[in-house]
Design a protein around this motif. Sequence first.
Motif, PDB file in Angstrom:
ATOM      1  N   SER A 160       0.827  -1.207   0.000  1.00 56.92           N
ATOM      2  CA  SER A 160       0.000   0.000   0.000  1.00 56.92           C
ATOM      3  C   SER A 160       0.863   1.258   0.000  1.00 56.92           C
ATOM      4  O   SER A 160       0.572   2.229  -0.711  1.00 56.92           O
ATOM      5  CB  SER A 160      -0.935   0.014   1.215  1.00 56.92           C
ATOM      6  OG  SER A 160      -1.861  -1.041   1.157  1.00 56.92           O
ATOM      7  N   VAL A 163       2.208   1.691  -3.494  1.00 55.18           N
ATOM      8  CA  VAL A 163       1.146   2.095  -4.411  1.00 55.18           C
ATOM      9  C   VAL A 163       0.809   3.570  -4.216  1.00 55.18           C
ATOM     10  O   VAL A 163       0.644   4.322  -5.187  1.00 55.18           O
ATOM     11  CB  VAL A 163      -0.111   1.220  -4.207  1.00 55.18           C
ATOM     12  CG1 VAL A 163      -1.327   1.835  -4.889  1.00 55.18           C
ATOM     13  CG2 VAL A 163       0.139  -0.183  -4.747  1.00 55.18           C
ATOM     14  N   GLU A 166       3.372   5.742  -5.718  1.00 51.67           N
ATOM     15  CA  GLU A 166       3.222   5.810  -7.177  1.00 51.67           C
ATOM     16  C   GLU A 166       2.077   6.740  -7.560  1.00 51.67           C
ATOM     17  O   GLU A 166       2.172   7.516  -8.515  1.00 51.67           O
ATOM     18  CB  GLU A 166       2.975   4.396  -7.715  1.00 51.67           C
ATOM     19  CG  GLU A 166       3.190   4.237  -9.206  1.00 51.67           C
ATOM     20  CD  GLU A 166       4.657   4.272  -9.616  1.00 51.67           C
ATOM     21  OE1 GLU A 166       4.906   4.216 -10.831  1.00 51.67           O
ATOM     22  OE2 GLU A 166       5.541   4.369  -8.749  1.00 51.67           O
ATOM     23  N   TRP A 258      -7.787   6.516  -0.747  1.00 52.05           N
ATOM     24  CA  TRP A 258      -7.350   5.160  -0.422  1.00 52.05           C
ATOM     25  C   TRP A 258      -7.631   4.798   1.028  1.00 52.05           C
ATOM     26  O   TRP A 258      -7.988   3.671   1.338  1.00 52.05           O
ATOM     27  CB  TRP A 258      -5.856   5.034  -0.723  1.00 52.05           C
ATOM     28  CG  TRP A 258      -5.243   3.715  -0.352  1.00 52.05           C
ATOM     29  CD1 TRP A 258      -4.725   3.358   0.858  1.00 52.05           C
ATOM     30  CD2 TRP A 258      -5.068   2.570  -1.212  1.00 52.05           C
ATOM     31  NE1 TRP A 258      -4.236   2.082   0.823  1.00 52.05           N
ATOM     32  CE2 TRP A 258      -4.433   1.565  -0.438  1.00 52.05           C
ATOM     33  CE3 TRP A 258      -5.382   2.315  -2.540  1.00 52.05           C
ATOM     34  CZ2 TRP A 258      -4.108   0.328  -0.962  1.00 52.05           C
ATOM     35  CZ3 TRP A 258      -5.057   1.069  -3.062  1.00 52.05           C
ATOM     36  CH2 TRP A 258      -4.429   0.098  -2.283  1.00 52.05           C
ATOM     37  N   VAL A 270      -4.712  -1.630  -7.243  1.00 50.61           N
ATOM     38  CA  VAL A 270      -3.461  -2.402  -7.219  1.00 50.61           C
ATOM     39  C   VAL A 270      -3.270  -3.125  -8.556  1.00 50.61           C
ATOM     40  O   VAL A 270      -2.171  -3.130  -9.120  1.00 50.61           O
ATOM     41  CB  VAL A 270      -3.463  -3.408  -6.056  1.00 50.61           C
ATOM     42  CG1 VAL A 270      -2.270  -4.351  -6.158  1.00 50.61           C
ATOM     43  CG2 VAL A 270      -3.420  -2.678  -4.719  1.00 50.61           C
ATOM     44  N   LEU A 273      -2.106  -0.748 -11.256  1.00 49.60           N
ATOM     45  CA  LEU A 273      -0.731  -0.277 -11.186  1.00 49.60           C
ATOM     46  C   LEU A 273       0.311  -1.384 -11.323  1.00 49.60           C
ATOM     47  O   LEU A 273       1.410  -1.149 -11.814  1.00 49.60           O
ATOM     48  CB  LEU A 273      -0.495   0.452  -9.862  1.00 49.60           C
ATOM     49  CG  LEU A 273      -1.239   1.773  -9.658  1.00 49.60           C
ATOM     50  CD1 LEU A 273      -0.977   2.316  -8.264  1.00 49.60           C
ATOM     51  CD2 LEU A 273      -0.820   2.796 -10.703  1.00 49.60           C
ATOM     52  N   LEU A 274      -0.027  -2.590 -10.860  1.00 54.65           N
ATOM     53  CA  LEU A 274       0.973  -3.647 -10.775  1.00 54.65           C
ATOM     54  C   LEU A 274       0.609  -4.865 -11.619  1.00 54.65           C
ATOM     55  O   LEU A 274      -0.510  -5.349 -11.565  1.00 54.65           O
ATOM     56  CB  LEU A 274       1.144  -4.091  -9.322  1.00 54.65           C
ATOM     57  CG  LEU A 274       1.894  -3.118  -8.410  1.00 54.65           C
ATOM     58  CD1 LEU A 274       1.602  -3.423  -6.950  1.00 54.65           C
ATOM     59  CD2 LEU A 274       3.399  -3.194  -8.682  1.00 54.65           C
ATOM     60  N   TRP A 299       5.811  -3.108 -12.280  1.00 57.54           N
ATOM     61  CA  TRP A 299       4.787  -2.093 -12.494  1.00 57.54           C
ATOM     62  C   TRP A 299       4.266  -2.179 -13.927  1.00 57.54           C
ATOM     63  O   TRP A 299       5.001  -2.541 -14.850  1.00 57.54           O
ATOM     64  CB  TRP A 299       5.354  -0.694 -12.260  1.00 57.54           C
ATOM     65  CG  TRP A 299       5.802  -0.443 -10.851  1.00 57.54           C
ATOM     66  CD1 TRP A 299       7.082  -0.543 -10.370  1.00 57.54           C
ATOM     67  CD2 TRP A 299       4.982  -0.076  -9.744  1.00 57.54           C
ATOM     68  NE1 TRP A 299       7.103  -0.252  -9.038  1.00 57.54           N
ATOM     69  CE2 TRP A 299       5.833   0.044  -8.616  1.00 57.54           C
ATOM     70  CE3 TRP A 299       3.617   0.166  -9.589  1.00 57.54           C
ATOM     71  CZ2 TRP A 299       5.354   0.395  -7.355  1.00 57.54           C
ATOM     72  CZ3 TRP A 299       3.147   0.526  -8.333  1.00 57.54           C
ATOM     73  CH2 TRP A 299       4.004   0.632  -7.237  1.00 57.54           C
TER      74      TRP A 299
END
Length: 312
Positions: A160, A163, A166, A258, A270, A273-274, A299
């Motif tokens: 977290s 994230v 980012e 968030w 998540v 982004l990933l 990523w």
Amino acid sequence: MANKRVIEVEAEGIRAAASRRRAGQTFEAITEWMAEAGYVTTMGNLFKPDVLAGVLYHPAIAGLMETDDGELVDSGGPRIIPVDEYLEILAMRSDKERADQQEYLLSGPLSVCGLCGTTLGASPSNAGARGHRCPPSTKQHPDGCGKVRINADLYERYVSEQVLGELAKPEVAELIGAARDELLSQAADLDKQVASARRRQKKLGADYGAGSGMSLAAFKAADRELTKLIREKSTKARHLKQVKHVPVGSVPDLVRWWKHAPLKAKKGLVVLLLEQIAVYPAASRGSRTVDADRVAFTWRQWDAAEQEPRSA
């Protein structure tokens, strides 16, 4: 309770709460009594039912700790309540409490074992704490190595933080909407591939039943491959579709959002982004540390040809 020294006035309240819990009182009733009796948290706040539950379910109150294998062992720390009383309290958890505890932010194909690449499964510890584990190899599932286990709370907290870091980048925040549309489009394409594979599988069965000349072995092999393809594509499509819960446009500050967002929306972000998170073994037995030495991120690269490489 991370300290080695027990503050007796606090321990007194915890012991009393544990005794009442063992007697069958609800957490709501116990916290009401604690408020009336003047017992407060370390921060000086009144105990809430979920906070008290977290304290009484934590192995540290019995001088225990969890290993990476989910075993309860002596931590060398002080015991506020005896081990047998702690285990008795654990055994009293309701089905609802167990179900609530088993919600995972990083479930599904996102998390993989850094040693063998197998998807990590949800695997609560012996104490009931949420965790992820590489499944050990079995005859039915020979891929896992069983050598990686990680506490879900620590893991989720670290991920977290990364994230949110980012999301704080302006260039990332600006692309959220387009990235979500891109992944939903990929999911739609996967759904089409699944539908096509199902049609091929149906035709395969019809042709074999009509006496096409295909051997039984060839039929079974082809059917098995189509079943595998359908399963893999369907799983990936479901995974990508989670991004539909990510708010776009109406939330100017995703970092602030968030903190109070529903789990399904956090999962979607998540996934957005990933692509993958590889988890490696802890540096030492019983380690409570999760950092870049243990977790490696891949990523997503949105419109990769037009962007600078993003940080790992």
